[in-house]
Design a protein around this motif. Structure first.
Motif, mmCIF file in Angstrom:
data_model
loop_
_atom_site.group_PDB
_atom_site.id
_atom_site.type_symbol
_atom_site.label_atom_id
_atom_site.label_comp_id
_atom_site.label_asym_id
_atom_site.label_seq_id
_atom_site.Cartn_x
_atom_site.Cartn_y
_atom_site.Cartn_z
ATOM 1 N N TRP A 32 -50.806 -8.399 -44.981
ATOM 2 C CA TRP A 32 -52.090 -9.089 -44.881
ATOM 3 C C TRP A 32 -51.923 -10.581 -45.159
ATOM 4 N N HIS A 87 -46.299 -14.045 -36.542
ATOM 5 C CA HIS A 87 -47.682 -13.619 -36.318
ATOM 6 C C HIS A 87 -47.754 -12.574 -35.194
ATOM 7 N N MET A 88 -47.024 -12.856 -34.121
ATOM 8 C CA MET A 88 -47.020 -11.968 -32.958
ATOM 9 C C MET A 88 -46.469 -10.584 -33.337
ATOM 10 N N VAL A 92 -48.562 -7.021 -33.137
ATOM 11 C CA VAL A 92 -48.114 -5.923 -32.268
ATOM 12 C C VAL A 92 -47.740 -4.704 -33.123
ATOM 13 N N THR A 94 -49.181 -3.739 -35.866
ATOM 14 C CA THR A 94 -50.428 -3.049 -36.203
ATOM 15 C C THR A 94 -50.905 -2.201 -35.035
ATOM 16 N N VAL A 95 -50.831 -2.771 -33.825
ATOM 17 C CA VAL A 95 -51.274 -2.042 -32.637
ATOM 18 C C VAL A 95 -50.422 -0.776 -32.443
ATOM 19 N N ASP A 98 -51.198 1.847 -34.977
ATOM 20 C CA ASP A 98 -52.506 2.472 -34.768
ATOM 21 C C ASP A 98 -52.497 3.480 -33.622
ATOM 22 N N TYR A 99 -51.738 3.193 -32.585
ATOM 23 C CA TYR A 99 -51.880 4.004 -31.373
ATOM 24 C C TYR A 99 -50.736 4.970 -31.108
ATOM 25 N N GLU A 103 -43.792 10.018 -34.932
ATOM 26 C CA GLU A 103 -42.939 9.149 -35.724
ATOM 27 C C GLU A 103 -41.759 8.551 -34.957
ATOM 28 N N ARG B 5 -48.587 14.184 -46.562
ATOM 29 C CA ARG B 5 -49.580 13.161 -46.206
ATOM 30 C C ARG B 5 -51.011 13.671 -46.350
ATOM 31 N N ARG B 43 -57.779 -7.768 -30.179
ATOM 32 C CA ARG B 43 -56.521 -7.048 -30.034
ATOM 33 C C ARG B 43 -55.925 -7.251 -28.636
ATOM 34 N N GLY B 46 -54.657 -10.675 -28.185
ATOM 35 C CA GLY B 46 -53.429 -10.844 -28.973
ATOM 36 C C GLY B 46 -52.221 -10.302 -28.238
ATOM 37 N N VAL B 47 -52.374 -9.106 -27.666
ATOM 38 C CA VAL B 47 -51.260 -8.507 -26.917
ATOM 39 C C VAL B 47 -50.970 -9.338 -25.659
ATOM 40 N N SER B 50 -49.105 -12.368 -26.521
ATOM 41 C CA SER B 50 -47.713 -12.034 -26.828
ATOM 42 C C SER B 50 -46.889 -11.990 -25.556
#
Lengths: 135, 143
Positions: A32, A87-88, A92, A94-95, A98-99, A103, B5, B43, B46-47, B50
């Motif tokens: 963060w 930053h980039m 990315v 985080t994205v 999230d998606y 694993e 988890r 988002r 941002g992508v 990039s």
């Protein structure tokens, strides 16, 4: 158990479990803070970069080299590159987290993304250094 | 076998009962609102930015390589397709820039009241349009 309406909970979190890293006070704030610090740095750097690029429209390679090679410009370019690719990657990352829920592909994507971010950042930085030192 | 988890998905109500924490609503059952739309735009831009850095890296590497490499890179960037990409890039940049500043205010603890959230959201959209148009006016003016 007397209460049959509650969810089935196989593992209960103890205070010790919380203290040992299942709680909130782990290393989450580092990400963060890095995001905040790079965002703040990128506000002036982006404006400077955009203004410079507009001024360099139609410039020859020699003109770009002369601009990028100056000590102050080269410093600001390297700072922009470091903040931008950090930053980039954080964004990315985080994205992806999230998606991509499985694993193995998630870790694979994170590693590939980090590798690409490093390579692009290094290539940009080396280019600026080359312009600064050899023109 | 229990997944460790699962322990993170368990919370306690105020009367001490253990409950499974709720998940946030999925996109498909969530009514689109300016708040959620702007969040996903942040988002997406941002992508997109990039991917757009590839053009910046190409330009820098080409400038450090040779006149021929630089001519190829600047020729592409100056072509109609390159200009189209640059236009999309500037719009995405200004959106991400303005929405990012909005995020910084939230992180500092300001602007959480719903009317403020809606107002700043609209301001971000308006600023994106104005700054993008201004940028291209300047680009063509100094050409």
């Amino acid at each position: 158990m007397a209460d049959t309406k509650g969810p089935e909970i196989a593992i209960r979190r103890s205070m010790l479990g919380r203290a040992r890293g299942l709680g909130a006070a782990k290393s989450g704030t580092a990400h963060w803070w890095a995001m905040k610090a790079t965002s703040l740095a990128l506000i002036p750097l982006t404006l400077w970069m955009l203004g410079s690029m507009i001024g360099l429209q139609g410039a020859t390679r020699a003109q770009v080299a002369a601009w990028a090679g100056g000590p102050i410009t080269a410093t600001l370019l390297l700072a922009t590159i470091a903040a931008l690719f950090h930053h980039m990657y954080l964004g990315v990352q985080t994205v992806i987290e999230d998606y991509i829920h499985n694993e193995r592909p998630r870790i694979a994507w994170l590693m590939v993304t980090k590798g690409v971010a490093w390579l692009l950042g290094l290539a940009s930085a080396i280019s600026v250094l080359k312009l600064a030192f050899t023109g | 076998m229990a997944d460790v988890r699962d322990a993170l998905m368990v919370g306690k109500t105020s009367d001490g009962k253990l409950v499974r924490r709720p998940l946030s609503p999925h996109l498909q059952v969530y009514k689109p609102q300016i708040t959620s739309a702007l969040s996903i735009f942040h988002r997406v831009t941002g992508v997109a930015l990039s991917v757009g850095t590839l053009m910046l890296v190409w330009w820098l590497v080409a400038a450090a390589t040779s006149d021929a490499a630089y001519a190829t890179a600047s020729g592409f960037i100056g072509s109609w397709f390159g200009m189209l990409l640059l236009f999309g890039w500037t719009v995405a940049l200004w959106y991400h820039f303005c929405a990012g500043i909005r995020h910084l205010f939230w992180d500092a603890g300001y602007g959480f009241e719903l009317p403020t959230v809606h107002l700043t959201g609209k301001l971000v959209l308006a600023a994106t349009v104005v700054l993008s148009v201004l940028t291209w006016i300047v680009i063509f003016a100094v050409r």
